[in-house]
Motif scaffolding. Structure first.
Motif, PDB file in Angstrom:
ATOM      1  N   LEU A 145       0.680  -1.554  -0.409  1.00 26.34           N
ATOM      2  CA  LEU A 145       0.130   0.132  -0.268  1.00 26.34           C
ATOM      3  C   LEU A 145       0.777   1.062  -0.037  1.00 26.34           C
ATOM      4  O   LEU A 145       0.359   2.176  -1.048  1.00 26.34           O
ATOM      5  CB  LEU A 145      -0.843  -0.080   1.335  1.00 26.34           C
ATOM      6  CG  LEU A 145      -2.197   1.378   1.002  1.00 26.34           C
ATOM      7  CD1 LEU A 145      -3.095   0.949   0.088  1.00 26.34           C
ATOM      8  CD2 LEU A 145      -2.159   1.157   2.542  1.00 26.34           C
ATOM      9  N   LYS A 146       1.648   1.329   0.935  1.00 25.69           N
ATOM     10  CA  LYS A 146       2.736   1.994   0.670  1.00 25.69           C
ATOM     11  C   LYS A 146       3.389   2.827  -0.615  1.00 25.69           C
ATOM     12  O   LYS A 146       2.918   3.785  -1.293  1.00 25.69           O
ATOM     13  CB  LYS A 146       4.063   2.398   1.766  1.00 25.69           C
ATOM     14  CG  LYS A 146       3.581   1.898   3.185  1.00 25.69           C
ATOM     15  CD  LYS A 146       2.661   3.721   3.979  1.00 25.69           C
ATOM     16  CE  LYS A 146       3.534   4.274   4.176  1.00 25.69           C
ATOM     17  NZ  LYS A 146       4.928   4.567   5.342  1.00 25.69           N
ATOM     18  N   ASN A 147       4.119   1.616  -1.210  1.00 24.52           N
ATOM     19  CA  ASN A 147       4.379   1.775  -2.734  1.00 24.52           C
ATOM     20  C   ASN A 147       2.563   2.361  -3.749  1.00 24.52           C
ATOM     21  O   ASN A 147       3.492   2.756  -3.787  1.00 24.52           O
ATOM     22  CB  ASN A 147       5.164   0.327  -2.871  1.00 24.52           C
ATOM     23  CG  ASN A 147       5.747   0.099  -4.327  1.00 24.52           C
ATOM     24  OD1 ASN A 147       6.779   1.213  -4.198  1.00 24.52           O
ATOM     25  ND2 ASN A 147       5.721  -0.110  -5.568  1.00 24.52           N
ATOM     26  N   MET A 191      -0.429   9.879   9.261  1.00 25.42           N
ATOM     27  CA  MET A 191       0.967  10.712   9.034  1.00 25.42           C
ATOM     28  C   MET A 191       1.900  11.638   7.994  1.00 25.42           C
ATOM     29  O   MET A 191       2.331  12.140   7.808  1.00 25.42           O
ATOM     30  CB  MET A 191       1.198  10.228  11.063  1.00 25.42           C
ATOM     31  CG  MET A 191       2.391  11.364  10.877  1.00 25.42           C
ATOM     32  SD  MET A 191       3.524  10.342  12.464  1.00 25.42           S
ATOM     33  CE  MET A 191       4.305   9.000  11.248  1.00 25.42           C
ATOM     34  N   ASN A 192       2.409  10.495   7.163  1.00 27.71           N
ATOM     35  CA  ASN A 192       3.329   9.853   6.341  1.00 27.71           C
ATOM     36  C   ASN A 192       2.726   9.661   5.026  1.00 27.71           C
ATOM     37  O   ASN A 192       3.930   9.538   4.083  1.00 27.71           O
ATOM     38  CB  ASN A 192       4.382   9.692   6.687  1.00 27.71           C
ATOM     39  CG  ASN A 192       5.087   8.002   6.731  1.00 27.71           C
ATOM     40  OD1 ASN A 192       3.486   7.224   6.544  1.00 27.71           O
ATOM     41  ND2 ASN A 192       5.075   7.634   7.617  1.00 27.71           N
ATOM     42  N   ALA A 193       1.850   8.708   4.530  1.00 24.76           N
ATOM     43  CA  ALA A 193       1.203   8.168   3.279  1.00 24.76           C
ATOM     44  C   ALA A 193       0.316   9.353   2.046  1.00 24.76           C
ATOM     45  O   ALA A 193       0.122   8.803   0.862  1.00 24.76           O
ATOM     46  CB  ALA A 193       0.637   7.069   3.531  1.00 24.76           C
ATOM     47  N   LEU A 194       0.258  10.912   2.765  1.00 26.64           N
ATOM     48  CA  LEU A 194      -0.649  11.211   1.618  1.00 26.64           C
ATOM     49  C   LEU A 194      -0.534  12.792   1.595  1.00 26.64           C
ATOM     50  O   LEU A 194      -1.523  13.411   1.034  1.00 26.64           O
ATOM     51  CB  LEU A 194      -2.477  11.500   2.474  1.00 26.64           C
ATOM     52  CG  LEU A 194      -3.111   9.713   3.983  1.00 26.64           C
ATOM     53  CD1 LEU A 194      -3.989   9.528   4.202  1.00 26.64           C
ATOM     54  CD2 LEU A 194      -3.451   8.675   1.940  1.00 26.64           C
ATOM     55  N   LYS A 195       0.897  12.888   2.228  1.00 21.06           N
ATOM     56  CA  LYS A 195       1.218  13.883   1.515  1.00 21.06           C
ATOM     57  C   LYS A 195       1.451  14.928  -0.373  1.00 21.06           C
ATOM     58  O   LYS A 195       0.576  15.642  -0.377  1.00 21.06           O
ATOM     59  CB  LYS A 195       2.561  14.770   2.358  1.00 21.06           C
ATOM     60  CG  LYS A 195       2.962  16.040   2.111  1.00 21.06           C
ATOM     61  CD  LYS A 195       4.350  16.343   2.818  1.00 21.06           C
ATOM     62  CE  LYS A 195       5.520  15.353   1.979  1.00 21.06           C
ATOM     63  NZ  LYS A 195       6.134  16.614   1.052  1.00 21.06           N
ATOM     64  N   ASN A 196       1.840  14.202  -0.482  1.00 19.43           N
ATOM     65  CA  ASN A 196       2.393  14.126  -2.147  1.00 19.43           C
ATOM     66  C   ASN A 196       0.899  14.085  -2.781  1.00 19.43           C
ATOM     67  O   ASN A 196       0.563  14.717  -3.962  1.00 19.43           O
ATOM     68  CB  ASN A 196       3.777  13.861  -2.441  1.00 19.43           C
ATOM     69  CG  ASN A 196       4.826  14.712  -1.868  1.00 19.43           C
ATOM     70  OD1 ASN A 196       4.623  16.347  -1.441  1.00 19.43           O
ATOM     71  ND2 ASN A 196       5.755  14.184  -2.342  1.00 19.43           N
TER      72      ASN A 196
END
Length: 201
Positions: free
Chosen positions: A88-90, A125-130
């Motif tokens: 999912l992160k990828n 926290m860190n997967a949706l920024k860009n």
């Protein structure tokens, strides 16, 4: 409105895919429902280059087309070692912000035990920024996953879980309607030099 459900376990069959199948059958608000099980696709690890041969020769083109058509996403991850699935992160790194920006996402963690909160916190926290997906406030944690969302009698806990899922899908649909206005305005009334702000801080 179109909904895309993404299940991200790295093995099959999986509890994440079971949850995805249940949701696919219980979201009548959406005209079109699609489910992608990431482990069934050839996807390279993100290397920062959208023109890399590995990405161009993968199944990403097919997935990307479904993302573009979606008005809302459901992102389902198993909890492994207190973390979200690497698949999912990828996937989220591969997503182009042009396709995902200002689309609502329902986050779902699946746990075989009683935990499941850490993947939700990690993704928020860190997967949706860009990619600028917008997580709705109502996330889901499917605990003791092997014993829920099955056919047959439903105890009180099962009824509460199914009710919570129905409510979360209802709210996802409401957000998809509301955010469509923002997406349309983003295209027709762009902010001056908005391309300079493609990435979150």
């Amino acid at each position: 409105m179109n909904i895309l459900i993404v299940s991200s376990s790295q093995r099959t069959p999986s509890q994440s895919a079971k949850v995805a199948s249940y949701i696919a059958k219980h979201c009548p608000q959406f005209q079109s429902v699609s489910h992608i099980e990431l482990c069934n696709f050839r996807l390279p690890f993100w290397d920062g280059d959208r023109a890399s041969p590995a990405l161009l020769n993968s199944d990403w083109h097919d997935i990307s087309a479904q993302i573009k058509q979606a008005d809302a996403l459901v992102l389902i991850t198993p909890e492994w070692g207190g973390m979200a699935s690497p698949l999912l992160k990828n996937f989220l790194l591969l997503c182009d912000g042009q396709d995902t920006a200002h689309k609502p996402a329902l986050l779902i963690a699946v746990s075989g035990g009683i935990s499941g909160a850490y993947p939700i916190a990690e993704l928020k926290m860190n997967a949706l920024k860009n990619n600028k997906l917008v997580p709705i406030p109502d996330h889901l944690i499917i605990r003791n996953s092997e014993s829920v969302l099955l056919q047959g009698e439903q105890d009180q806990r099962e009824q509460q879980l199914r009710g919570r899922i129905d409510y979360s899908i209802h709210m996802l649909h409401q957000y998809s309607i509301a955010l469509k206005i923002i997406r349309d305005n983003h295209q027709t009334q762009p902010y001056p030099k908005q391309q300079e702000y493609s990435y979150g801080m």
